[in-house]
Design an enzyme around this catalytic site. Structure first.
Site, PDB file in Angstrom:
ATOM      1  CE  LYS A 191     -14.386 -31.361 -19.906  1.00 36.07           C
ATOM      2  NZ  LYS A 191     -14.072 -32.186 -18.757  1.00 36.07           N
TER       3      LYS A 191
HETATM    4  C1  LIG Z   1     -13.579 -32.167 -17.339  1.00 36.09           C
HETATM    5  C2  LIG Z   1     -12.210 -32.458 -16.913  1.00 36.09           C
HETATM    6  C3  LIG Z   1     -11.921 -33.372 -15.893  1.00 36.09           C
HETATM    7  C4  LIG Z   1     -12.970 -33.985 -15.017  1.00 36.09           C
HETATM    8  O1  LIG Z   1     -13.977 -34.630 -15.676  1.00 36.09           O
HETATM    9  P1  LIG Z   1     -15.386 -34.845 -14.932  1.00 36.09           P
HETATM   10  O2  LIG Z   1     -16.079 -35.803 -15.856  1.00 36.09           O
HETATM   11  O3  LIG Z   1     -16.046 -33.508 -14.863  1.00 36.09           O
HETATM   12  O4  LIG Z   1     -15.124 -35.429 -13.603  1.00 36.09           O
HETATM   13  C5  LIG Z   1     -10.590 -33.661 -15.630  1.00 36.09           C
HETATM   14  N1  LIG Z   1      -9.594 -33.078 -16.306  1.00 36.09           N
HETATM   15  C6  LIG Z   1      -9.836 -32.169 -17.271  1.00 36.09           C
HETATM   16  C7  LIG Z   1      -8.676 -31.554 -17.985  1.00 36.09           C
HETATM   17  C8  LIG Z   1     -11.143 -31.816 -17.590  1.00 36.09           C
HETATM   18  O5  LIG Z   1     -11.369 -30.896 -18.511  1.00 36.09           O
END
Ligand SMILES: *Cc1c(COP(=O)(O)O)cnc(C)c1O
Length: 371
Positions: free
Chosen positions: A185
Site C-alpha cells: 500500500k
Molecule cells: C489491502 C486491503 C485490505 C486489507 O488490508 P490488510 O492490511 O492486508 O489487512 C482490505 N481491503 C482492500 C481493498 C485492500 O486492498
C-alpha cells in the site's frame, strides 16, 4: 548482458529515516501501545482531516472494528462491491452479517450507485464502498443514498490514502474510513491499519474493540496510577506496536511526494498506451485526486499479455477475482456467477501493471514494449 531486473507490481520504500525511527522506538520504554501509536493516529488525522484515528494490526482488523462499531450482526445486510479484496466483505461475515454484492461501473470498476440503491432492503444497515485502485467513488451519490435510507457509510480506503473527492480528503467522506499499511500500500508499518472517523462514539467503540473490549489501555492505567479495568464488549487483540507506528509516522512524511510520483508515472503509462488499441486504462474521473495504488488496464488478450510480461520479469497481476466467485462465498454465502455481470466481464480483461514510486519512466517503456 545482465538480465533485466524483476519489476514487482508494487513495493515499499524504506530509507534511513524510517530505520532510525524504528530503532528509536526500540530503545524507548514502550514497544507496544505507547506514545508512537497515539502520534501515528494524530499524524493520519492531521493528514486526512479526520477527527479520530484508531490504529490496529491490519486493514482487515480495522474493517472488522468498523462493522463492530456499527453494531452489524446476524440478520443485518451490508452492501459491498465484488471488485475488491476479500477482506472488504469478510468483515461483514465476522460479525454474522450478510454481504450483499452491488455491481460496479464498467469504466471505473467503482461501486455503481444505482446498483447500491437497488440492493437496499429493510435489513440493510450499511454500505461499504471501495475506492478501487486509489480512485474515490461517487461519494455525493453514496451519501445521498445513505441519508435517504438511514444507512451507515464505510469507506474501504485501503487503496486511497492521500486521494481526494471534490477537494475533500479520503478519510472525511464516509462515517468510518479504513486504511491498510501492508507493504504494497501507499505507506507501510509492515502489517497495520487504521480506522478514522469524525464520530467520537464510533471511534471509542473501535478503540475498545482493538483491546479486548476493555475501556482503558495499559498505558492510560499506568499514567493514572489505577489498576481497575472493565471489559464491556467482546473485543479482540488487534493492537499495533509502537515499533510499527514509529515506522508509519516516518513513512507518512514521504506520502505526498510518492502520490505525485505515482500520478506522474500513471501519466507516462497513459501516454504510452494511447497508441495501443488493445490496452485501455480505466477511466479517471475529473473530480478526483487519484492515489494510484494500482494502474489497471483492460484487454481482451489478458492471459496472453500476463504470461508475456511475467516471462520478461514484469510482475503484472490481476486485481481482483470478484469476491462473490470465491469458493467460500459460493459455498457458504450462496453467491453465484451472474450476480454481478459487469464485474465478472471486467475480471476476464483486467490486468494490473507495476506502479510504485521507486519506478522510472524507463521501466514503464520496458513494460509497455513487452505488452
Ligand atoms: C489491502 C486491503 C485490505 C486489507 O488490508 P490488510 O492490511 O492486508 O489487512 C482490505 N481491503 C482492500 C481493498 C485492500 O486492498
Amino acid at each position: 548482458m545482465n538480465t533485466p531486473h524483476f519489476i514487482p507490481y508494487g513495493q515499499q520504500i524504506i530509507d534511513d529515516d524510517d530505520i532510525a525511527a524504528v530503532v528509536s522506538a526500540l530503545r524507548s520504554d514502550w514497544l507496544t501501545t505507547g506514545p508512537a501509536v497515539e502520534r501515528f493516529e494524530a499524524d493520519i488525522c492531521s493528514y486526512t482531516g479526520a477527527r479520530y484515528g484508531v490504529a490496529v494490526s491490519s486493514g482487515t482488523a480495522a474493517l472488522h472494528a468498523a462493522m463492530f462499531a456499527l453494531n452489524i450482526g446476524p440478520g443485518d445486510e451490508v452492501i459491498v462491491p465484488p471488485m475488491t479484496f476479500a477482506a472488504s466483505a469478510n468483515c461483514i461475515l465476522y460479525q454474522g452479517g450478510t454481504p450483499i454484492f452491488a455491481d460496479v461501473n464498467a469504466d471505473t470498476l467503482l461501486i455503481d450507485s444505482a446498483a447500491v440503491e437497488a440492493a437496499i432492503t429493510s435489513r440493510t444497515k450499511a454500505i461499504i464502498a471501495v475506492d478501487y485502485a486509489g480512485q474515490p467513488c461517487d461519494w455525493d451519490a453514496l451519501r445521498t443514498i445513505a441519508d435517504k435510507y438511514h444507512l451507515a457509510l464505510v469507506a474501504d480506503g485501503c487503496h486511497a490514502l492521500g486521494a481526494a473527492y471534490k477537494g475533500c480528503q479520503v478519510g472525511t467522506l464516509a462515517d468510518i474510513t479504513v486504511f491498510s499499511f501492508h507493504p504494497v500500500k501507499h505507506i507501510t508499518t509492515g502489517e497495520g491499519g487504521m480506522a478514522v472517523s469524525n464520530d467520537e462514539e464510533l471511534a471509542a467503540r473501535m478503540r475498545a474493540f482493538r483491546g479486548h473490549g476493555i475501556t482503558t489501555t495499559a498505558n492510560q492505567r499506568e499514567k493514572s496510577g489505577a489498576w481497575f479495568y472493565e471489559m464491556t464488549a467482546l473485543g479482540y487483540n488487534y493492537r499495533i506496536t509502537d515499533l510499527q507506528c514509529a515506522l508509519g509516522s516516518s513513512q507518512l512524511k514521504k506520502l505526498e511526494g510518492w502520490i505525485k510520483k505515482r500520478n506522474q508515472l500513471a501519466q507516462v503509462y497513459d501516454a504510452a498506451l494511447a497508441n495501443l488499441a488493445s490496452l485501455r486504462p480505466l477511466k479517471r474521473r475529473a473530480e478526483v485526486r487519484h492515489a494510484y495504488h494500482l494502474y489497471v488496464v483492460r484487454t481482451p488478450n489478458r492471459d496472453e499479455i500476463f504470461r508475456r510480461l511475467r516471462a520478461k520479469g514484469i510482475g503484472a497481476n490481476v486485481h481482483y477475482v470478484p469476491v462473490h466467485l470465491h469458493p467460500y462465498y459460493q459455498q457458504v454465502v450462496g453467491t453465484r456467477e451472474g450476480l454481478c455481470p459487469v464485474a465478472e466481464a471486467a475480471y476476464r480483461e483486467i490486468l494490473t501493471l507495476p506502479l510504485w514510486p521507486g519506478m522510472t519512466e524507463t521501466d514503464i517503456e520496458r513494460i509497455v514494449n513487452c505488452t
